[in-house]
Structures are given as structure tokens and as C-alpha cells.
Enzyme design. Structure first.
Site, mmCIF file in Angstrom:
data_model
loop_
_atom_site.group_PDB
_atom_site.id
_atom_site.type_symbol
_atom_site.label_atom_id
_atom_site.label_comp_id
_atom_site.label_asym_id
_atom_site.label_seq_id
_atom_site.Cartn_x
_atom_site.Cartn_y
_atom_site.Cartn_z
ATOM 1 N N ASP A 83 0.821 -1.061 -0.018
ATOM 2 C CA ASP A 83 0.067 -0.070 -0.147
ATOM 3 C C ASP A 83 0.942 1.225 -0.035
ATOM 4 O O ASP A 83 2.086 1.303 0.254
ATOM 5 C CB ASP A 83 -0.993 -0.006 0.860
ATOM 6 C CG ASP A 83 -0.421 -0.655 2.593
ATOM 7 O OD1 ASP A 83 0.741 -0.477 2.637
ATOM 8 O OD2 ASP A 83 -1.047 -0.998 3.356
ATOM 9 N N ASN A 154 -7.843 -2.748 13.924
ATOM 10 C CA ASN A 154 -9.286 -2.915 13.377
ATOM 11 C C ASN A 154 -9.311 -4.267 12.733
ATOM 12 O O ASN A 154 -10.388 -4.412 12.055
ATOM 13 C CB ASN A 154 -9.928 -1.865 12.763
ATOM 14 C CG ASN A 154 -9.127 -1.390 11.655
ATOM 15 O OD1 ASN A 154 -8.294 -2.215 11.248
ATOM 16 N ND2 ASN A 154 -9.256 -0.388 10.912
ATOM 17 N N HIS A 156 -7.457 -4.941 9.857
ATOM 18 C CA HIS A 156 -7.130 -4.596 8.523
ATOM 19 C C HIS A 156 -6.108 -5.145 7.846
ATOM 20 O O HIS A 156 -5.016 -5.757 8.783
ATOM 21 C CB HIS A 156 -7.203 -3.210 7.948
ATOM 22 C CG HIS A 156 -6.094 -2.299 8.443
ATOM 23 N ND1 HIS A 156 -6.039 -0.942 8.683
ATOM 24 C CD2 HIS A 156 -4.827 -2.616 8.848
ATOM 25 C CE1 HIS A 156 -4.924 -0.589 8.920
ATOM 26 N NE2 HIS A 156 -4.045 -1.686 9.041
ATOM 27 N N GLU A 161 -9.997 -2.155 4.576
ATOM 28 C CA GLU A 161 -10.505 -1.773 6.067
ATOM 29 C C GLU A 161 -11.739 -2.592 6.316
ATOM 30 O O GLU A 161 -12.281 -3.031 5.265
ATOM 31 C CB GLU A 161 -10.798 -0.310 6.174
ATOM 32 C CG GLU A 161 -9.582 0.630 5.842
ATOM 33 C CD GLU A 161 -8.674 0.783 7.122
ATOM 34 O OE1 GLU A 161 -8.580 -0.392 8.029
ATOM 35 O OE2 GLU A 161 -7.811 1.640 7.266
HETATM 36 C C1 F6R Z 1 1.372 -1.562 5.993
HETATM 37 C C2 F6R Z 1 -0.017 -2.233 5.960
HETATM 38 C C3 F6R Z 1 -0.806 -2.138 7.438
HETATM 39 C C4 F6R Z 1 0.066 -2.651 8.530
HETATM 40 C C5 F6R Z 1 -0.947 -2.485 9.663
HETATM 41 C C6 F6R Z 1 -0.123 -2.604 10.953
HETATM 42 O O1 F6R Z 1 1.983 -1.940 4.744
HETATM 43 O O2 F6R Z 1 -0.495 -2.829 5.109
HETATM 44 O O3 F6R Z 1 -1.836 -3.287 6.996
HETATM 45 O O4 F6R Z 1 0.632 -3.710 8.475
HETATM 46 O O5 F6R Z 1 -1.698 -1.192 9.884
HETATM 47 O O6 F6R Z 1 0.689 -1.576 11.358
HETATM 48 P P1 F6R Z 1 1.781 -1.438 12.331
HETATM 49 O O7 F6R Z 1 2.837 -2.632 11.917
HETATM 50 O O8 F6R Z 1 2.411 -0.113 12.270
HETATM 51 O O9 F6R Z 1 1.183 -1.687 13.601
#
Ligand code: F6R
Length: 266
Positions: A83, A154, A156, A161
Site C-alpha cells: 500500500d 481493527n 485490516h 479496512e
Molecule cells: C502496512 C499495512 C498495514 C499494517 C498495519 C499494522 O503496509 O499494510 O496493514 O501492516 O496497519 O501496522 P503496524 O505494523 O504499524 O502496527
């Protein structure tokens, strides 16, 4: 060498539990190196789906260390990131382009035209085309050999989402422009001087379809803040309200690498 505390199988795949993020990250880096070697041996290339965020930082550090020891080479590796915020410039320090350069691409020998991050500068009228092209590049490379994932508080994965779509419809979504969930905006504020108002409201994200099509899925979760989402993904219903629960559909190829805290109180 391993400090594996225990492992168990769940509806969403095998779960490896480590005492802390560092030991878990060593295991994740070793598995990525192994997947690269296996795929290069089998088909002459390895195609990785990569994640950003706080969780994979120690994984990339360990992967770079393995590279410096000559234990993993990136000459035949292509990467596709999950992303990128939208809109954002690749020169912006908060961009995932900058993150990947800082943590991996700038530290290993990998050709620039093999590292792909969705482009947060594409004019809005061409976003769908750019996303479809990203999916077609992955397909043209024979699909992802390994998808590295983190999980949001959440639930995701990528920036897919929670939503109310029927689960089959959600699972089939391709790479696209998506709205960020309020919880994601709150958590991402950490990278924007703690200011939620500075976090872009949208992001480009690999869809559930290309993620679930990867030949191997490695998902990481560290710390107690992830426990609720992890538990629900491992044992709860498969629903678009908790995107990581879709991994239950590909449990045979999914491994969770977590620390004790990410499972919460037993
Ligand atoms: C990042 C991504 C997100 C993160 C998720 C957890 O490329 O796709 O889904 O993996 O938000 O983020 P952290 O590791 O910062 O807790």
C-alpha cells in the site's frame, strides 16, 4: 537457535509464538530468505509482497543482516508493496516509498525496476488504471511467492479496512483506492507528528484478491494492542468486518508469527 515458545494450529493457519518481537522477527527474516531461495531455485525468480508499518521494521533489519552475511541475495527478487497513502509524493518522508528505501531497498543490492510501490502521485482519473496495472505486473510475474502482512488494530490487512460487504465480494476486490478507517487514521498519526488531521484520508492498497492468491502468507503481530484483532482473526467468523479473518480461507498456506503479547491473556 530458535526461541519458539510454542506453536498451534488455528482456523487461520499455524501460529508460532515467540517471546518478543526481536526473536519473532529473526524467524520471519529467515523464512523470507528461505522463500526467496526456494522460489529462485524453482522458477528462477522470487516475487515478494511486502508490508510497511512499525511491525516489519525489525524483520527488514534482520533481512538486511542476512544479506550482509551473504545468506540472501535479491538479484532475482521482485517486490510489490501492499500500500501507499494517496495522495503523497515518494519524496515525502511519511510515504511508504521512503519507508522502503530506508528499511530495505537502500540497504540491499536490488534493482530499482524490481521494487514496486503503488504511486501516490497518479492523477485521480488514472488511479484505477494504475491499480489494475499493478495487479497485472504481479500476474505477469507469476503471482506472489510470499506475502508479508501486518494486522491493524481493527483487523485490516493492507489498507483493506473493515466494511459491511458480503465476504465473497470483499475477497474478490482487486488493488484499488480505499478510504482509511478512523482507527487507522488514529494509528497512522504516529508517522505524521502525532496529528491525525495530517494523515491522508485515502490510500492505494493491494486488494484481498491478490493478497489471498499469494503462494505463502506470513502475517506478523506484536504487542497487546493487536490481541483483540488477532484472536478474532484466528477463531472468529470470516467476515469483511475483520479483513484478517479472510486468512481462514487460505489457512493451509498461512503462518502467523506473533509475540506472546499479541495473543492477549489466554
Ligand atoms: C502496512 C499495512 C498495514 C499494517 C498495519 C499494522 O503496509 O499494510 O496493514 O501492516 O496497519 O501496522 P503496524 O505494523 O504499524 O502496527
Amino acid at each position: 537457535m530458535t526461541e519458539l515458545l510454542r506453536k498451534f494450529s488455528s482456523r487461520a493457519g499455524n501460529v508460532l509464538v515467540y517471546p518478543d518481537p526481536e526473536t519473532a522477527s529473526q524467524e520471519a527474516a529467515a523464512r523470507i530468505a528461505e522463500a526467496i531461495a526456494d522460489s529462485v531455485a524453482a522458477r528462477g525468480r522470487a516475487v515478494l509482497g511486502l508490508a510497511t508499518g512499525g511491525t516489519p521494521v525489525p524483520v527488514y533489519r534482520n533481512l538486511v543482516a542476512l544479506h550482509r552475511l551473504g545468506r540472501v541475495a535479491f538479484d532475482d527478487v521482485s517486490t510489490y508493496n501492499l500500500d501507499e497513502y494517496y495522495p503523497i509524493s515518494p519524496a515525502d518522508p511519511q510515504s511508504y516509498h521512503a519507508y522502503m528505501h530506508e528499511h530495505l531497498f537502500g540497504k540491499v543490492r536490488i534493482a530499482a525496476n524490481r521494487t514496486h510501490v503503488l504511486d501516490g502521485t497518479v492523477p485521480e482519473a488514472f488511479v484505477d488504471e494504475a491499480c489494475a496495472r499493478f495487479d497485472s505486473w504481479i500476474a505477469a510475474e507469476g503471482g506472489l511467492d510470499l506475502q508479508l502482512l501486518g494486522i491493524g488494530r481493527n483487523g485490516h490487512i493492507g489498507f483493506n479496512e473493515p466494511c459491511g460487504l458480503p465476504v465473497d465480494e470483499f475477497a474478490a476486490l482487486p488493488t484499488r483506492l480505499a478510504e482509511l478507517h478512523p482507527v487507522t487514521i488514529e494509528d497512522s498519526a504516529r508517522d505524521f507528528e502525532g496529528r491525525p488531521d495530517r494523515v491522508p484520508r485515502r490510500a492505494l492498497t493491494l486488494g484481498p484478491a491478490p493478497i489471498l492468491a499469494a503462494r505463502v502468507v506470513l502475517i506478523l503481530a506484536f504487542g497487546p494492542r493487536k490481541a483483540q484483532a488477532v484472536r478474532a482473526a484466528l477463531d472468529g467468523p470470516v467476515t469483511a468486518e475483520l479483513p484478517a479473518s479472510l486468512l481462514q480461507r487460505v489457512s493451509e498456506k498461512t503462518t502467523w508469527i506473533v509475540d506472546e503479547a499479541a495473543l492477549g491473556a489466554a
